[in-house]
Design an enzyme around this catalytic site. Structure first.
Site, PDB file in Angstrom:
ATOM      1  N   CYS A  31       0.792  -1.150   0.012  1.00  0.00           N
ATOM      2  CA  CYS A  31       0.072  -0.071   0.097  1.00  0.00           C
ATOM      3  C   CYS A  31       0.850   0.930  -0.082  1.00  0.00           C
ATOM      4  CB  CYS A  31      -0.822  -0.001   1.406  1.00  0.00           C
ATOM      5  SG  CYS A  31      -1.683  -1.481   1.589  1.00  0.00           S
ATOM      6  N   GLY A  57      -0.811   0.766  -5.200  1.00  0.00           N
ATOM      7  CA  GLY A  57      -1.933   0.121  -4.809  1.00  0.00           C
ATOM      8  C   GLY A  57      -3.246   0.883  -5.634  1.00  0.00           C
ATOM      9  N   ASN A 132       0.860   0.531   5.610  1.00  0.00           N
ATOM     10  CA  ASN A 132       1.805  -0.259   4.408  1.00  0.00           C
ATOM     11  C   ASN A 132       2.526  -1.010   4.868  1.00  0.00           C
ATOM     12  OD1 ASN A 132       4.696   0.860   2.670  1.00  0.00           O
ATOM     13  ND2 ASN A 132       3.274  -0.662   1.886  1.00  0.00           N
ATOM     14  N   GLY A 133       2.754  -2.329   4.402  1.00  0.00           N
ATOM     15  CA  GLY A 133       3.339  -3.519   4.897  1.00  0.00           C
ATOM     16  C   GLY A 133       2.957  -4.706   5.330  1.00  0.00           C
ATOM     17  N   TYR A 272      11.671  -2.142  -7.960  1.00  0.00           N
ATOM     18  CA  TYR A 272      10.407  -2.160  -8.633  1.00  0.00           C
ATOM     19  C   TYR A 272       9.393  -1.070  -8.019  1.00  0.00           C
ATOM     20  CZ  TYR A 272       5.804  -3.570 -10.113  1.00  0.00           C
ATOM     21  OH  TYR A 272       4.368  -3.421 -10.506  1.00  0.00           O
TER      22      TYR A 272
HETATM   23  P1  AMP Z   1       6.248 -11.899 -13.635  1.00  0.00           P
HETATM   24  O1  AMP Z   1       5.340 -11.413 -14.809  1.00  0.00           O
HETATM   25  O2  AMP Z   1       5.640 -12.673 -12.656  1.00  0.00           O
HETATM   26  O3  AMP Z   1       7.616 -12.357 -14.084  1.00  0.00           O
HETATM   27  O4  AMP Z   1       6.280 -10.767 -12.992  1.00  0.00           O
HETATM   28  C1  AMP Z   1       7.439  -9.778 -13.507  1.00  0.00           C
HETATM   29  C2  AMP Z   1       6.811  -8.228 -13.848  1.00  0.00           C
HETATM   30  O5  AMP Z   1       6.146  -7.806 -12.873  1.00  0.00           O
HETATM   31  C3  AMP Z   1       7.868  -7.354 -14.084  1.00  0.00           C
HETATM   32  O6  AMP Z   1       7.282  -6.506 -15.523  1.00  0.00           O
HETATM   33  C4  AMP Z   1       7.722  -6.399 -13.069  1.00  0.00           C
HETATM   34  O7  AMP Z   1       7.837  -5.043 -13.382  1.00  0.00           O
HETATM   35  C5  AMP Z   1       6.648  -6.596 -12.347  1.00  0.00           C
HETATM   36  N1  AMP Z   1       6.863  -6.880 -10.732  1.00  0.00           N
HETATM   37  C6  AMP Z   1       7.821  -7.104 -10.243  1.00  0.00           C
HETATM   38  N2  AMP Z   1       7.303  -7.240  -8.788  1.00  0.00           N
HETATM   39  C7  AMP Z   1       6.106  -6.922  -8.745  1.00  0.00           C
HETATM   40  C8  AMP Z   1       5.371  -6.888  -7.583  1.00  0.00           C
HETATM   41  N3  AMP Z   1       5.733  -6.971  -6.334  1.00  0.00           N
HETATM   42  N4  AMP Z   1       3.973  -6.395  -7.868  1.00  0.00           N
HETATM   43  C9  AMP Z   1       3.512  -6.133  -8.982  1.00  0.00           C
HETATM   44  N5  AMP Z   1       4.387  -6.193 -10.387  1.00  0.00           N
HETATM   45  C10 AMP Z   1       5.637  -6.549  -9.962  1.00  0.00           C
END
Ligand code: AMP
Length: 501
Positions: A31, A57, A132-133, A272
Site C-alpha cells: 500500500c 496500490g 503499508n506493509g 520495482y
Molecule cells: P512476472 O510476470 O510474474 O515475472 O512479474 C514480473 C513483472 O511484474 C515485471 O514486469 C515487474 O515489473 C513486475 N513486478 C515485479 N514485482 C512486482 C510486484 N511485487 N508487484 C507487481 N508487479 C511486480
C-alpha cells in the site's frame, strides 16, 4: 535472523488454500499511506498525495479526517482519481487533519471492509489507522485476541494493531500505541489520526518507507517523496527505523519506540516498487535503476542491434544498459496506460490476458533486428514469457532478455507481492531452463553484488547486509512466526466472515 530453507515447503503459507482462510492471500496488502496535520484542506491534499502514490496500490483507497468535533471516513474500491474527484473531497471530509491509504491486494476479492483507513472508537477516543506493509505475526496475535473475545470486522492485519491498542493497559494513547507496536513484527509503516494527533511509525528495521514533509506550516507523512512533490511540499526527513512521530498543534515530537539497530530497508523499493522520481534513503530511485542497467550491461553483454525496455518499470535500467553498451535505446514495446499493473489482476488467467492488454510490439522497429529486452525483475516469468513471444511474432531476428535485478528465489513477507516459492521462476529452474521457458535466445540477471554496487553500498556480506534483500538471498531480517506456525500445522482453524462489503 531467519534464513529461508531452500526447499519448497509442502504447504506454503501464502498459497491459495480455500480451507485455511486464516492464511488466505486476501489478507496480504501492499500500500501507500499519506497524512496531513494543520492544513485547511487536509482531505484534498491527502487525495492528491494518494494520487501520486497510486502505483503502490490500485484496488481501493480511503481518507479519514477530523474536523475538531467529528471524524469522517470515506472508503472506496478503485482508483483515487475515480473516488475523490468531482466535488471537493475537503467538503465531504472536512478538517485540518487527515490520513489516507491506497490498497493493493494480491489475490482474492477486494472487500470494502478491508479498505483503510480503519476506524475505531477506543476508550481514549476515535482512532483511524492506515498501514503499508505486512506483519509476520499477525495471525498468531489474532488467534490469541479472538480467544480472548476480540471480534474482528476485517481480514486485514492492520486490525490486529487496533485491537492491541484498545487492550493495552497503558494510560496515555501514545503509550498504548507503542505498546502495540512492540508486540508486532514484520515490515510496516503506519499513519494514524486521533482527535489531537497525527502519528507516523516505521518498523524497527525500516523495511517499509515513510517520509515527513512540510507545507505552509502543515506537517505531512507519506510513503514516498513523490507524494510531497505532488503538492509542492518540502521534504523534511525520513521517519527513522523504529521511530514514532507525533504531530500536534504544538509541533512535532519524535519518540524512539525500539532501540537503534542497523537498518534494513527493503531493496525491492529500489528495484520495482517506488516511483522513479522518489528519493528513498537519500538516493534517487531513477538513478539507482539506471545504474542497475549500467552494471547489467557489464555483467551480461550481448551482440544486439537494439535495447528495448519493458515499459514502464524497465525503462531506467534499459537506458542505463544502452548508455553503458553504446547500443541504441528504442521504444520497441508500447504500453497501454489505461490498464492497471499486471499483478493487480488477482487470477493467473486474468494476469495472462492482462499482459496482452498492456503491451504491444512496435513492429516496424523490431522487424529483422536482434533485440535485448530489459525489465526490472522476473517473478513468475509470466510477463517476460509473453513479451518474448510477442516480440518474436513481431519479426525480431533474436530476442534476448535481461532482468535488472538478481533471480528472485524467495517469497516476501513484508508487504510486497511475491508469491510462494513454487511459483517463483528462479526458485525452481536453472538459467538454461529459464531461458528455454521464456523462449529467449539468452537470459541474464544482475548479480547481488551488482545490485549493491548500483545502490552505492559499500559491500554486502553476512555481517554487513545493509538492505533487506530477502527475495534474492533468503535472508529474512525478522521472525516469520505465522509462516513457521503454518508449516508446523499450527495455524488456527478460524473461518472469516462471509464476503460482505
Ligand atoms: P512476472 O510476470 O510474474 O515475472 O512479474 C514480473 C513483472 O511484474 C515485471 O514486469 C515487474 O515489473 C513486475 N513486478 C515485479 N514485482 C512486482 C510486484 N511485487 N508487484 C507487481 N508487479 C511486480
Amino acid at each position: 535472523m531467519f534464513i529461508a530453507k531452500p526447499q519448497t515447503p509442502k504447504n506454503p503459507a501464502y498459497d491459495i488454500d480455500p480451507k485455511s482462510l486464516i492464511l488466505s492471500p486476501k489478507i496480504r496488502e501492499e500500500c501507500g499511506v499519506f497524512g496531513v496535520f494543520g492544513a485547511a484542506n487536509a482531505a484534498a491534499l491527502t487525495a492528491l498525495g494518494l494520487h501520486a502514490l497510486q502505483h503502490r496500490g490500485q484496488e481501493a483507497c480511503g481518507i479519514a479526517s477530523f474536523d475538531g468535533k467529528k471524524f469522517h471516513n470515506e472508503r472506496h474500491l478503485g482508483l483515487v482519481g475515480d473516488s475523490f474527484t468531482g466535488d471537493d473531497p475537503g467538503e465531504r471530509l472536512p478538517g485540518h487533519a487527515a490520513i489516507g491509504h491506497n490498497r493493493y491486494s494480491t489475490a482474492g476479492k477486494t472487500l470494502l471492509r478491508n479498505t483503510q483507513p480503519l476506524f475505531s472508537d477506543l476508550a481514549t477516543g476515535g482512532f483511524a489507522i492506515a498501514h503499508n506493509g505486512h506483519l509476520t505475526n499477525a495471525y498468531h496475535l489474532r488467534e490469541n485476541l479472538v480467544k480472548d473475545g476480540a471480534i474482528f470486522q476485517s481480514t486485514s492485519d492492520t486490525e490486529v494493531v487496533l485491537h492491541l491498542v484498545a487492550r493495552s493497559r497503558r494510560i496515555k494513547f501514545i503509550d498504548k500505541f507503542i505498546d502495540a507496536l512492540r508486540q508486532i513484527d514484520g515490515g510496516f509503516s503506519f499513519v494514524g489520526l486521533t482527535n489531537k494527533k497525527l502519528i507516523g511509525a516505521r518498523d524497527r528495521l525500516g523495511i517499509r518507507p515513510l517520509v515527513i514533509g512540510k507545507k505552509d506550516g502543515a506537517y505531512l507523512l507519506a510513503s514516498e517523496t513523490c507524494a510531497l512533490d505532488m503538492i509542492d511540499a518540502e521534504f523534511f526527513r525520513e521517519v527513522e527505523p523504529g521511530e514514532v512521530v507525533v504531530i500536534t498543534k504544538s509541533g512535532i515530537e519524535f519518540i524512539r519506540a525500539f532501540p537503534k539497530t542497523p537498518q534494513r530497508p527493503c531493496i525491492f523499493e529500489f528495484v520495482y516498487f517506488a516511483r522513479p522520481d522518489s528519493i528513498v534513503g537519500g538516493q534517487s530511485v531513477y538513478e539507482v535503476r539506471k545504474r542497475m542497467g549500467q552494471r547489467l550491461a557489464r555483467e551480461t553483454p550481448a551482440d544486439i542491434d537494439l535495447v528495448i525496455p519493458v515499459p514502464d518499470s524497465g525503462v531506467p535500467a534499459a537506458l542505463g544498459f544502452a548508455q553503458e553498451s553504446g547500443i541504441p535505446f528504442e521504444l520497441g514495446i508500447i504500453r497501454n496506460h489505461y490498464v492497471g499493473r499486471t499483478f493487480i489482476q488477482p487470477t493467473q488467467q486474468i494476469r495472462d490476458i492482462g499482459v496482452r492488454l498492456k503491451h504491444s510490439a512496435n513492429r516496424n522497429l523490431i522487424k529483422g533486428k536482434r533485440v535485448l529486452l530489459v525489465d526490472d525483475s522476473i517473478v513468475r516469468g509470466t510477463t517476460s514469457r509473453k513479451i518474448v513471444r510477442m516480440i518474436r511474432d513481431a519479426g525480431a531476428k533474436e530476442v534476448h532478455f535481461r532482468s535488472a535485478s538478481p533471480p528472485i528465489k524467495h517469497p516476501d513477507f513484508y508487504g510486497i507481492d511475491m508469491p510462494s516459492t513454487e511459483k517463483l521462476l528462479a526458485a525452481n529452474h536453472d538459467l538454461d531452463t529459464m531461458t528455454q521457458l521464456l523462449g529467449a535466445d539468452s537470459l541474464g540477471f544482475l548479480s547481488v553484488e551488482g545490485m549493491y554496487w548500483a545502490m552505492g553500498a559499500e559491500r554486502r556480506d553476512e555481517t554487513y547486509p545493509q538492505f533487506s534483500d530477502h527475495c534474492f538471498t533468503g535472508d529474512y531480517p525478522t521472525s516469520l512466526i505465522d509462516y513457521e506456525r503454518k508449516n508446523q500445522g499450527k495455524d488456527p482453524q478460524m473461518s472469516f466472515l462471509v464476503e460482505v462489503a
